[in-house]
Design a protein around this motif. Structure first.
Motif, PDB file in Angstrom:
ATOM      1  N   TYR A 126      30.218  34.715  45.892  1.00 49.77           N
ATOM      2  CA  TYR A 126      31.166  33.844  45.204  1.00 49.77           C
ATOM      3  C   TYR A 126      31.891  34.666  44.140  1.00 49.77           C
ATOM      4  CZ  TYR A 126      28.151  30.210  47.180  1.00 49.77           C
ATOM      5  OH  TYR A 126      27.416  29.427  48.030  1.00 49.77           O
ATOM      6  N   GLU A 127      33.137  34.301  43.851  1.00 48.07           N
ATOM      7  CA  GLU A 127      33.884  35.031  42.819  1.00 48.07           C
ATOM      8  C   GLU A 127      34.493  34.069  41.800  1.00 48.07           C
ATOM      9  OE1 GLU A 127      37.928  37.694  42.576  1.00 48.07           O
ATOM     10  OE2 GLU A 127      36.325  38.430  43.874  1.00 48.07           O
ATOM     11  N   ILE A 128      34.367  34.452  40.529  1.00 45.64           N
ATOM     12  CA  ILE A 128      35.041  33.764  39.423  1.00 45.64           C
ATOM     13  C   ILE A 128      35.980  34.770  38.782  1.00 45.64           C
ATOM     14  CG2 ILE A 128      34.750  32.598  37.206  1.00 45.64           C
ATOM     15  CD1 ILE A 128      31.907  31.862  38.095  1.00 45.64           C
ATOM     16  N   TYR A 129      37.251  34.433  38.724  1.00 46.23           N
ATOM     17  CA  TYR A 129      38.270  35.334  38.171  1.00 46.23           C
ATOM     18  C   TYR A 129      38.926  34.631  36.986  1.00 46.23           C
ATOM     19  CZ  TYR A 129      42.579  38.247  38.186  1.00 46.23           C
ATOM     20  OH  TYR A 129      43.628  39.075  37.854  1.00 46.23           O
ATOM     21  N   TYR A 130      38.919  35.290  35.831  1.00 38.14           N
ATOM     22  CA  TYR A 130      39.542  34.713  34.636  1.00 38.14           C
ATOM     23  C   TYR A 130      40.585  35.692  34.101  1.00 38.14           C
ATOM     24  CZ  TYR A 130      40.201  32.629  30.030  1.00 38.14           C
ATOM     25  OH  TYR A 130      40.751  32.059  28.906  1.00 38.14           O
ATOM     26  N   LEU A 131      41.819  35.227  33.971  1.00 35.89           N
ATOM     27  CA  LEU A 131      42.892  36.072  33.452  1.00 35.89           C
ATOM     28  C   LEU A 131      42.969  35.900  31.939  1.00 35.89           C
ATOM     29  CD1 LEU A 131      45.057  38.072  34.395  1.00 35.89           C
ATOM     30  CD2 LEU A 131      46.674  36.163  34.451  1.00 35.89           C
ATOM     31  N   VAL A 132      42.603  36.960  31.210  1.00 35.44           N
ATOM     32  CA  VAL A 132      42.585  36.916  29.751  1.00 35.44           C
ATOM     33  C   VAL A 132      43.996  37.009  29.188  1.00 35.44           C
ATOM     34  CG1 VAL A 132      41.685  38.022  27.653  1.00 35.44           C
ATOM     35  CG2 VAL A 132      40.299  38.002  29.749  1.00 35.44           C
ATOM     36  N   SER A 133      44.813  37.874  29.772  1.00 38.57           N
ATOM     37  CA  SER A 133      46.191  38.035  29.300  1.00 38.57           C
ATOM     38  C   SER A 133      47.065  38.503  30.451  1.00 38.57           C
ATOM     39  CB  SER A 133      46.251  39.048  28.150  1.00 38.57           C
ATOM     40  OG  SER A 133      45.857  40.341  28.591  1.00 38.57           O
ATOM     41  N   GLY A 134      48.365  38.266  30.323  1.00 36.87           N
ATOM     42  CA  GLY A 134      49.318  38.696  31.339  1.00 36.87           C
ATOM     43  C   GLY A 134      49.575  37.647  32.401  1.00 36.87           C
ATOM     44  N   GLU A 135      50.246  38.063  33.463  1.00 36.47           N
ATOM     45  CA  GLU A 135      50.570  37.197  34.587  1.00 36.47           C
ATOM     46  C   GLU A 135      50.311  37.950  35.892  1.00 36.47           C
ATOM     47  OE1 GLU A 135      54.672  36.184  34.003  1.00 36.47           O
ATOM     48  OE2 GLU A 135      54.187  34.467  32.729  1.00 36.47           O
ATOM     49  N   ARG A 136      49.886  37.237  36.904  1.00 30.18           N
ATOM     50  CA  ARG A 136      49.595  37.848  38.200  1.00 30.18           C
ATOM     51  C   ARG A 136      49.967  36.893  39.332  1.00 30.18           C
ATOM     52  NH1 ARG A 136      48.790  42.950  38.573  1.00 30.18           N
ATOM     53  NH2 ARG A 136      47.078  42.882  40.085  1.00 30.18           N
ATOM     54  N   HIS A 137      50.129  37.456  40.511  1.00 27.07           N
ATOM     55  CA  HIS A 137      50.184  36.666  41.738  1.00 27.07           C
ATOM     56  C   HIS A 137      48.816  36.760  42.396  1.00 27.07           C
ATOM     57  CE1 HIS A 137      54.285  35.420  41.893  1.00 27.07           C
ATOM     58  NE2 HIS A 137      54.787  36.643  41.966  1.00 27.07           N
ATOM     59  N   TYR A 138      48.366  35.647  42.995  1.00 23.04           N
ATOM     60  CA  TYR A 138      47.086  35.675  43.702  1.00 23.04           C
ATOM     61  C   TYR A 138      47.264  35.023  45.062  1.00 23.04           C
ATOM     62  CZ  TYR A 138      42.177  36.903  42.984  1.00 23.04           C
ATOM     63  OH  TYR A 138      40.961  37.538  43.017  1.00 23.04           O
ATOM     64  N   PHE A 139      47.055  35.802  46.118  1.00 25.97           N
ATOM     65  CA  PHE A 139      47.119  35.300  47.485  1.00 25.97           C
ATOM     66  C   PHE A 139      45.697  34.980  47.931  1.00 25.97           C
ATOM     67  CE2 PHE A 139      47.302  35.625  52.114  1.00 25.97           C
ATOM     68  CZ  PHE A 139      48.510  35.006  52.414  1.00 25.97           C
TER      69      PHE A 139
END
Length: 285
Positions: A38-51
């Motif tokens: 399982y994966e948990i992804y947290y974006l602390v700062s910035g912007e991203r695209h996620y496919f």
């Protein structure tokens, strides 16, 4: 954890528990991949695209992503490449099946339709506080820190499960026609993977030249069409090997392989083990 952005790394992505926090200032793009954790992804700062699977999401600081086992995903840049993110991967065995702290159905949130949670500022603070405590445990390595990581992960899972009821669930990013076309191709592969699928057939179905389709599919997903088709078939084989007692030769035929030899070779290349060994380690019986 202090307010600096040093890299914190622990474990392996396919291991029982993995934690990785990094601050990047240069362009970074991770190829499409998947794993049995399982994966948990947290974006602390910035912007991203996620496919993720067949959908593209536009994510921003404070967003939390939940990715299920074996779901194909890929992160890429959006505007300014500078960003900081935290990734956690964990296996079923890390918390222990039947563990008294593992609430029934808790991991079901990883299979929800929308993997993205858009958190409010207070919710972000709650999540980041737990993630920072994990980093501190990893850095300090105090007595029984491994057990504390389990406790903190359970706290994170429980609080995230509660947030799902209140957090905003953004729709997938508005895709340009090219992205939408590839999304439709991916959905077609998912729905018809057990049938014979060729580049020429996809080209005719989606009214796009074989050469162009092949090129943009690889550019957007990170896979060639045949590699993605094989990956989709092998993921279904994993399910059948685990949940049924079908013979391996019958599974190979059911998921679209024309020969057992081709299936065996493809399964071993992707999974790094034979189908029979996979069944032995993962069978429910």
């Amino acid at each position: 954890m202090s307010s600096d952005t040093r890299t914190v790394a622990y474990g392996e992505e396919e291991g029982e528990f993995y934690y990785h926090r990094i601050h990047r200032t240069k362009p970074f793009e991770r190829n499409n991949h998947y794993h049995g954790t399982y994966e948990i992804y947290y974006l602390v700062s910035g912007e991203r695209h996620y496919f993720i699977k067949e959908k593209l999401y536009s994510i921003r600081a404070g967003d939390l992503i939940l990715i299920n086992k074996f779901d194909v995903h890929k992160t890429s840049g959006q505007g300014d490449p500078e960003h900081e993110r935290i990734v956690i991967n964990f296996s079923d065995s890390f918390l222990g099946k039947g563990h008294p702290l593992l609430a029934s159905g808790l991991l079901g949130m990883f299979s929800q339709d929308t993997p993205l949670l858009r958190l409010t500022i207070p919710e972000q603070d709650t999540v980041l506080q737990i993630l920072n405590k994990m980093a501190d445990e990893i850095t300090e390595r105090s007595d029984s820190y491994e057990y504390m990581l389990r406790v903190l992960l359970m706290e994170l899972l429980i609080k995230t499960h509660r947030l799902i009821r209140s957090a905003s669930l953004p729709a997938p990013a508005s895709m340009n026609p090219l992205h939408q076309k590839i999304t439709d191709v991916v959905k077609h592969i998912h729905a018809h993977h057990a049938e014979k699928i060729t580049l020429q057939q996809l080209s005719e179905t989606f009214f796009i030249s074989p050469f162009y389709l092949s090129r943009i599919f690889k550019e957007i997903t990170g896979f060639t069409i045949i590699n993605y088709l094989n990956l989709t078939r092998i993921r279904e084989a994993q399910r059948l090997l685990t949940d049924t007692d079908l013979k391996i030769v019958d599974i190979a035929e059911a998921i679209g392989f024309e020969s057992l030899t081709h299936f065996d070779r493809t399964f071993k290349k992707i999974m790094k083990m034979t189908a029979s060994k996979y069944r032995k380690f993962n069978s429910i019986s």
